[in-house]
Design a protein around this motif. Structure first.
Motif, PDB file in Angstrom:
ATOM      1  N   LEU A 168     -47.349  76.282  42.459  1.00  0.00           N
ATOM      2  CA  LEU A 168     -45.996  76.583  41.989  1.00  0.00           C
ATOM      3  C   LEU A 168     -45.216  77.395  43.016  1.00  0.00           C
ATOM      4  O   LEU A 168     -44.015  77.196  43.188  1.00  0.00           O
ATOM      5  N   LYS A 169     -45.889  78.292  43.728  1.00  0.00           N
ATOM      6  CA  LYS A 169     -45.228  79.041  44.793  1.00  0.00           C
ATOM      7  C   LYS A 169     -44.770  78.104  45.906  1.00  0.00           C
ATOM      8  O   LYS A 169     -43.695  78.280  46.474  1.00  0.00           O
ATOM      9  N   ALA A 170     -45.594  77.116  46.214  1.00  0.00           N
ATOM     10  CA  ALA A 170     -45.257  76.173  47.294  1.00  0.00           C
ATOM     11  C   ALA A 170     -44.002  75.381  46.958  1.00  0.00           C
ATOM     12  O   ALA A 170     -43.173  75.132  47.830  1.00  0.00           O
ATOM     13  N   ILE A 171     -43.847  74.974  45.713  1.00  0.00           N
ATOM     14  CA  ILE A 171     -42.680  74.157  45.365  1.00  0.00           C
ATOM     15  C   ILE A 171     -41.500  75.003  44.901  1.00  0.00           C
ATOM     16  O   ILE A 171     -40.421  74.475  44.667  1.00  0.00           O
ATOM     17  N   SER A 172     -41.690  76.332  44.792  1.00  0.00           N
ATOM     18  CA  SER A 172     -40.597  77.176  44.308  1.00  0.00           C
ATOM     19  C   SER A 172     -39.559  77.485  45.384  1.00  0.00           C
ATOM     20  O   SER A 172     -38.480  77.967  45.071  1.00  0.00           O
ATOM     21  N   HIS A 173     -39.847  77.176  46.623  1.00  0.00           N
ATOM     22  CA  HIS A 173     -38.910  77.417  47.723  1.00  0.00           C
ATOM     23  C   HIS A 173     -37.922  76.245  47.786  1.00  0.00           C
ATOM     24  O   HIS A 173     -38.330  75.080  47.829  1.00  0.00           O
ATOM     25  N   GLU A 174     -36.638  76.546  47.796  1.00  0.00           N
ATOM     26  CA  GLU A 174     -35.616  75.488  47.778  1.00  0.00           C
ATOM     27  C   GLU A 174     -35.790  74.499  48.922  1.00  0.00           C
ATOM     28  O   GLU A 174     -35.707  73.276  48.726  1.00  0.00           O
ATOM     29  N   GLY A 175     -36.039  74.987  50.122  1.00  0.00           N
ATOM     30  CA  GLY A 175     -36.200  74.093  51.271  1.00  0.00           C
ATOM     31  C   GLY A 175     -37.390  73.161  51.126  1.00  0.00           C
ATOM     32  O   GLY A 175     -37.301  71.966  51.432  1.00  0.00           O
ATOM     33  N   ARG A 176     -38.516  73.696  50.647  1.00  0.00           N
ATOM     34  CA  ARG A 176     -39.704  72.848  50.456  1.00  0.00           C
ATOM     35  C   ARG A 176     -39.457  71.816  49.367  1.00  0.00           C
ATOM     36  O   ARG A 176     -39.857  70.658  49.484  1.00  0.00           O
ATOM     37  N   LEU A 177     -38.792  72.236  48.305  1.00  0.00           N
ATOM     38  CA  LEU A 177     -38.495  71.302  47.213  1.00  0.00           C
ATOM     39  C   LEU A 177     -37.555  70.198  47.688  1.00  0.00           C
ATOM     40  O   LEU A 177     -37.740  69.027  47.351  1.00  0.00           O
ATOM     41  N   ARG A 178     -36.585  70.551  48.513  1.00  0.00           N
ATOM     42  CA  ARG A 178     -35.671  69.538  49.052  1.00  0.00           C
ATOM     43  C   ARG A 178     -36.420  68.557  49.951  1.00  0.00           C
ATOM     44  O   ARG A 178     -36.157  67.355  49.926  1.00  0.00           O
ATOM     45  N   ILE A 179     -37.373  69.056  50.743  1.00  0.00           N
ATOM     46  CA  ILE A 179     -38.182  68.162  51.583  1.00  0.00           C
ATOM     47  C   ILE A 179     -38.943  67.187  50.696  1.00  0.00           C
ATOM     48  O   ILE A 179     -38.940  65.971  50.949  1.00  0.00           O
ATOM     49  N   LEU A 180     -39.579  67.687  49.651  1.00  0.00           N
ATOM     50  CA  LEU A 180     -40.328  66.804  48.750  1.00  0.00           C
ATOM     51  C   LEU A 180     -39.415  65.755  48.124  1.00  0.00           C
ATOM     52  O   LEU A 180     -39.799  64.587  48.004  1.00  0.00           O
ATOM     53  N   CYS A 181     -38.218  66.164  47.741  1.00  0.00           N
ATOM     54  CA  CYS A 181     -37.261  65.206  47.152  1.00  0.00           C
ATOM     55  C   CYS A 181     -36.930  64.093  48.140  1.00  0.00           C
ATOM     56  O   CYS A 181     -36.862  62.923  47.759  1.00  0.00           O
ATOM     57  N   HIS A 182     -36.739  64.423  49.401  1.00  0.00           N
ATOM     58  CA  HIS A 182     -36.439  63.396  50.409  1.00  0.00           C
ATOM     59  C   HIS A 182     -37.644  62.498  50.664  1.00  0.00           C
ATOM     60  O   HIS A 182     -37.481  61.297  50.926  1.00  0.00           O
ATOM     61  N   LEU A 183     -38.830  63.039  50.550  1.00  0.00           N
ATOM     62  CA  LEU A 183     -40.028  62.234  50.816  1.00  0.00           C
ATOM     63  C   LEU A 183     -40.374  61.290  49.675  1.00  0.00           C
ATOM     64  O   LEU A 183     -41.181  60.384  49.857  1.00  0.00           O
ATOM     65  N   VAL A 184     -39.745  61.473  48.519  1.00  0.00           N
ATOM     66  CA  VAL A 184     -39.970  60.532  47.409  1.00  0.00           C
ATOM     67  C   VAL A 184     -39.564  59.123  47.822  1.00  0.00           C
ATOM     68  O   VAL A 184     -40.184  58.142  47.419  1.00  0.00           O
ATOM     69  N   THR A 185     -38.555  59.010  48.673  1.00  0.00           N
ATOM     70  CA  THR A 185     -38.049  57.689  49.072  1.00  0.00           C
ATOM     71  C   THR A 185     -38.861  57.066  50.205  1.00  0.00           C
ATOM     72  O   THR A 185     -38.598  55.940  50.591  1.00  0.00           O
ATOM     73  N   GLY A 186     -39.833  57.811  50.740  1.00  0.00           N
ATOM     74  CA  GLY A 186     -40.670  57.274  51.813  1.00  0.00           C
ATOM     75  C   GLY A 186     -40.852  58.292  52.925  1.00  0.00           C
ATOM     76  O   GLY A 186     -40.226  59.356  52.930  1.00  0.00           O
ATOM     77  N   GLU A 187     -41.725  57.951  53.855  1.00  0.00           N
ATOM     78  CA  GLU A 187     -42.042  58.901  54.919  1.00  0.00           C
ATOM     79  C   GLU A 187     -40.845  59.126  55.832  1.00  0.00           C
ATOM     80  O   GLU A 187     -40.000  58.256  55.995  1.00  0.00           O
TER      81      GLU A 187
END
Length: 107
Positions: free
Chosen positions: A25-44
């Motif tokens: 939860l700490k790893a995904i609680s950072h806005e920048g990390r969460l935004r990266i994960l959101c972009h990676l949903v569409t592919g590498e």
């Protein structure tokens, strides 16, 4: 399943895994990390692509990707000098789906 109906073993498992859950939860609680994960949903994406998408410096993006790798949320593939990042497994997709349901959908 309601928590009051949870078996004692299931509750013990939750307690035993509280540290891992907290780290995740700490790893995904950072806005920048969460935004990266959101972009990676569409592919590498390469680091350069993520820099552009996030309007962030390479050092900042790399630092956040390092934390996501540490938590095993992303994995890499090298093609020459370029490193591509992608979601490591379905866990990231599931959590992003929950976040989308909670914060993006209208009631």
């Amino acid at each position: 399943m309601a928590f009051k109906d949870m078996a004692a073993k299931d509750m013990d498992d939750m307690v035993d895994n509280a540290k891992s859950a907290s780290d995740f939860l700490k790893a995904i609680s950072h806005e920048g990390r969460l935004r990266i994960l959101c972009h990676l949903v569409t592919g590498e994406k390469s680091v350069a692509e993520l820099e552009d998408l996030l309007s962030a410096r390479q050092a900042a993006v790399s630092q956040q990707l390092s934390r996501l790798r540490q938590e095993q949320l992303v994995t890499t593939r090298r093609d020459g000098k370029t490193i591509y990042y992608r979601l490591a497994d379905d866990r990231s997709r599931r959590i992003l789906h929950v976040i989308h349901e909670m914060f993006c959908k209208k009631n």
